[in-house]
Design a protein around this motif. Structure first.
Motif, PDB file in Angstrom:
ATOM      1  N   GLN A  11       0.835  -1.205   0.000  1.00  0.00           N
ATOM      2  CA  GLN A  11       0.000   0.000   0.000  1.00  0.00           C
ATOM      3  C   GLN A  11       0.870   1.254   0.000  1.00  0.00           C
ATOM      4  OE1 GLN A  11      -2.963   0.099   3.103  1.00  0.00           O
ATOM      5  NE2 GLN A  11      -3.249   2.300   2.901  1.00  0.00           N
ATOM      6  N   LEU A  12       1.934   1.238   0.789  1.00  0.00           N
ATOM      7  CA  LEU A  12       2.835   2.393   0.822  1.00  0.00           C
ATOM      8  C   LEU A  12       3.529   2.583  -0.521  1.00  0.00           C
ATOM      9  CD1 LEU A  12       4.447   2.073   4.351  1.00  0.00           C
ATOM     10  CD2 LEU A  12       2.721   3.712   3.585  1.00  0.00           C
ATOM     11  N   TRP A  14       2.366   1.890  -3.395  1.00  0.00           N
ATOM     12  CA  TRP A  14       1.371   2.503  -4.275  1.00  0.00           C
ATOM     13  C   TRP A  14       1.262   3.999  -3.990  1.00  0.00           C
ATOM     14  CZ3 TRP A  14      -0.781   1.493  -8.687  1.00  0.00           C
ATOM     15  CH2 TRP A  14      -1.897   2.219  -9.087  1.00  0.00           C
ATOM     16  N   GLN A  15       1.271   4.381  -2.706  1.00  0.00           N
ATOM     17  CA  GLN A  15       1.183   5.795  -2.338  1.00  0.00           C
ATOM     18  C   GLN A  15       2.430   6.573  -2.758  1.00  0.00           C
ATOM     19  OE1 GLN A  15       0.092   4.890   1.885  1.00  0.00           O
ATOM     20  NE2 GLN A  15      -1.317   6.595   1.547  1.00  0.00           N
ATOM     21  N   CYS A  16       3.558   5.886  -2.892  1.00  0.00           N
ATOM     22  CA  CYS A  16       4.800   6.542  -3.314  1.00  0.00           C
ATOM     23  C   CYS A  16       4.821   6.821  -4.813  1.00  0.00           C
ATOM     24  CB  CYS A  16       6.013   5.688  -2.939  1.00  0.00           C
ATOM     25  SG  CYS A  16       6.388   5.646  -1.185  1.00  0.00           S
ATOM     26  N   ARG A  17       3.964   6.182  -5.559  1.00  0.00           N
ATOM     27  CA  ARG A  17       3.898   6.409  -7.006  1.00  0.00           C
ATOM     28  C   ARG A  17       3.124   7.700  -7.240  1.00  0.00           C
ATOM     29  NH1 ARG A  17       2.806   1.517 -10.690  1.00  0.00           N
ATOM     30  NH2 ARG A  17       3.532   3.168 -12.030  1.00  0.00           N
ATOM     31  N   ARG A  18       3.832   8.726  -7.657  1.00  0.00           N
ATOM     32  CA  ARG A  18       3.240  10.050  -7.730  1.00  0.00           C
ATOM     33  C   ARG A  18       3.049  10.553  -9.151  1.00  0.00           C
ATOM     34  NH1 ARG A  18       2.708  10.890  -2.055  1.00  0.00           N
ATOM     35  NH2 ARG A  18       1.904  12.931  -2.572  1.00  0.00           N
ATOM     36  N   ASP A  24       8.996   9.796  -7.654  1.00  0.00           N
ATOM     37  CA  ASP A  24       8.799   8.346  -7.546  1.00  0.00           C
ATOM     38  C   ASP A  24      10.110   7.661  -7.188  1.00  0.00           C
ATOM     39  OD1 ASP A  24       6.222   8.850  -8.388  1.00  0.00           O
ATOM     40  OD2 ASP A  24       6.390   7.733 -10.268  1.00  0.00           O
ATOM     41  N   ILE A  47       4.887   8.086   6.449  1.00  0.00           N
ATOM     42  CA  ILE A  47       3.499   7.940   5.996  1.00  0.00           C
ATOM     43  C   ILE A  47       2.816   9.306   5.970  1.00  0.00           C
ATOM     44  CG2 ILE A  47       1.250   6.972   6.634  1.00  0.00           C
ATOM     45  CD1 ILE A  47       2.943   4.555   7.786  1.00  0.00           C
ATOM     46  N   LEU A  50       3.730  11.431   2.975  1.00  0.00           N
ATOM     47  CA  LEU A  50       3.077  11.044   1.720  1.00  0.00           C
ATOM     48  C   LEU A  50       1.749  11.768   1.493  1.00  0.00           C
ATOM     49  CD1 LEU A  50       3.755   7.200   1.693  1.00  0.00           C
ATOM     50  CD2 LEU A  50       4.999   9.011   0.475  1.00  0.00           C
ATOM     51  N   ASP A  51       1.217  12.415   2.519  1.00  0.00           N
ATOM     52  CA  ASP A  51      -0.032  13.165   2.381  1.00  0.00           C
ATOM     53  C   ASP A  51       0.173  14.560   1.785  1.00  0.00           C
ATOM     54  OD1 ASP A  51      -1.681  11.150   3.334  1.00  0.00           O
ATOM     55  OD2 ASP A  51      -1.533  11.833   5.410  1.00  0.00           O
ATOM     56  N   ASP A  54       2.451  16.769  -4.301  1.00  0.00           N
ATOM     57  CA  ASP A  54       3.619  16.325  -5.061  1.00  0.00           C
ATOM     58  C   ASP A  54       4.663  17.420  -5.241  1.00  0.00           C
ATOM     59  OD1 ASP A  54       2.172  14.030  -5.250  1.00  0.00           O
ATOM     60  OD2 ASP A  54       1.949  14.082  -7.429  1.00  0.00           O
TER      61      ASP A  54
END
Length: 83
Positions: A11-12, A14-18, A24, A47, A50-51, A54
């Motif tokens: 899940q993390l 996936w969240q790192c793919r910007r 990225d 975490i 990541l919010d 970008d």
């Protein structure tokens, strides 16, 4: 958020793919190589980072803007050194 409440690595990742190749590279690289060795409080901080938007994240990791929060500044510094 306790250690058992931390999201799974998939899940993390996936969240790192910007969608910004440079961002990225930094986020996914840091996640893959260093996240597991971080203390739980730094894992939670990653975490939280990541919010952010970008462009702000990119400015932080490229050194164009310095985060005002000392903890974020410290973790971004680790990310810059370890990519």
């Amino acid at each position: 958020m306790t250690e058992s409440e931390l999201p799974p690595l998939g899940q993390l990742r996936w969240q790192c793919r910007r969608g910004m190749l440079e961002l990225d590279y930094v986020l996914i690289g840091f996640l893959d190589r260093h996240y597991a060795a971080l203390p739980p409080e730094d894992q939670r901080l990653f975490i939280r980072i990541l919010d952010f938007e970008d462009q702000l994240l990119l400015d932080w990791v490229m050194g164009n803007v310095v985060p005002s929060d000392a903890n974020i500044r410290r973790l971004v510094g680790l990310m810059q050194m370890r990519t």
